[in-house]
Design an enzyme around this catalytic site. Structure first.
Site, short mmCIF file in Angstrom:
data_model
loop_
_atom_site.label_atom_id
_atom_site.label_comp_id
_atom_site.label_asym_id
_atom_site.label_seq_id
_atom_site.Cartn_x
_atom_site.Cartn_y
_atom_site.Cartn_z
N LEU A 1 0.92 -0.99 -0.02
CA LEU A 1 0.01 -0.26 -0.02
C LEU A 1 0.87 0.96 -0.05
CD1 LEU A 1 -2.41 -1.03 2.77
CD2 LEU A 1 -2.60 -1.30 0.38
N CYS A 2 0.41 2.52 -0.54
CA CYS A 2 1.42 4.19 -0.65
C CYS A 2 2.07 3.57 -0.73
CB CYS A 2 1.05 4.54 0.99
SG CYS A 2 0.88 5.80 0.72
N VAL A 3 3.22 3.97 -0.59
CA VAL A 3 4.35 4.45 -0.66
C VAL A 3 5.06 2.83 -0.43
CG1 VAL A 3 5.79 4.55 1.90
CG2 VAL A 3 7.05 5.52 -0.82
N PRO B 1 5.59 -0.25 -1.95
CA PRO B 1 5.82 -0.93 -3.34
C PRO B 1 7.81 -1.30 -3.42
CG PRO B 1 3.67 0.08 -3.69
CD PRO B 1 3.87 0.70 -2.52
#
Length: 149
Positions: free
Chosen positions: A133-135, A137
């Site tokens: 999720l969000c950053v 990755p």
């Protein structure tokens, strides 16, 4: 089904984003599954005052801070194997990029913690899904940057 939740502390600026973490736990439970909070027993990169955004002169431990979100029921990453869980979710929050990797400071040259890389590579090697999720990755990109398959 047991779904791991890989937490990097507690707080959007220096750990796991609390809303993403709690809502992931809720969604897992509402789907009839069990969540398994996981973290590392290591110091966070730094501590941020969430009122001012300024760095504070103190140290905090990822596992202890993540235990705030997990209500104390948390496992150390080195005690979990892919056989223990069916999938893993990595909530965002800058702690993912600051504590699990050094991407937030060194960009693409930033290293990833060996324990995190091993955990994620082992999950993929046995065919277990990972949700980032969000950053977070960025953590996956660092874990698999040298992969060819």
């Amino acid at each position: 089904m047991k779904i791991g939740l890989l937490l990097s502390g507690s707080g959007v600026y220096d750990g796991s984003e609390i809303q993403e973490s709690v809502l992931a736990m809720l969604a897992i439970q509402e789907a009839g599954h069990e969540y398994v909070p996981i973290s590392l027993n290591q110091a966070q990169h730094h501590v941020i005052n969430h009122l001012t955004g300024e760095e504070m002169d103190e140290n905090r431990n990822m596992l202890i801070e993540a235990a705030r979100i997990a209500r104390g029921d948390i496992k150390e990453i080195n005690t979990i194997s892919p056989a223990d869980i069916d999938a893993v979710v990595i909530p965002g929050g800058f702690g993912a990029a600051k504590n699990f990797t050094k991407w937030a400071f060194d960009g693409p040259q930033g290293a990833i913690l060996p324990e995190v890389k091993l955990f994620l590579v082992n999950m993929v090697n046995v065919g277990k899904p990972i949700c980032a999720l969000c950053v977070s990755p960025v953590v996956l990109a660092k874990a698999f940057e040298d992969s060819r398959d």
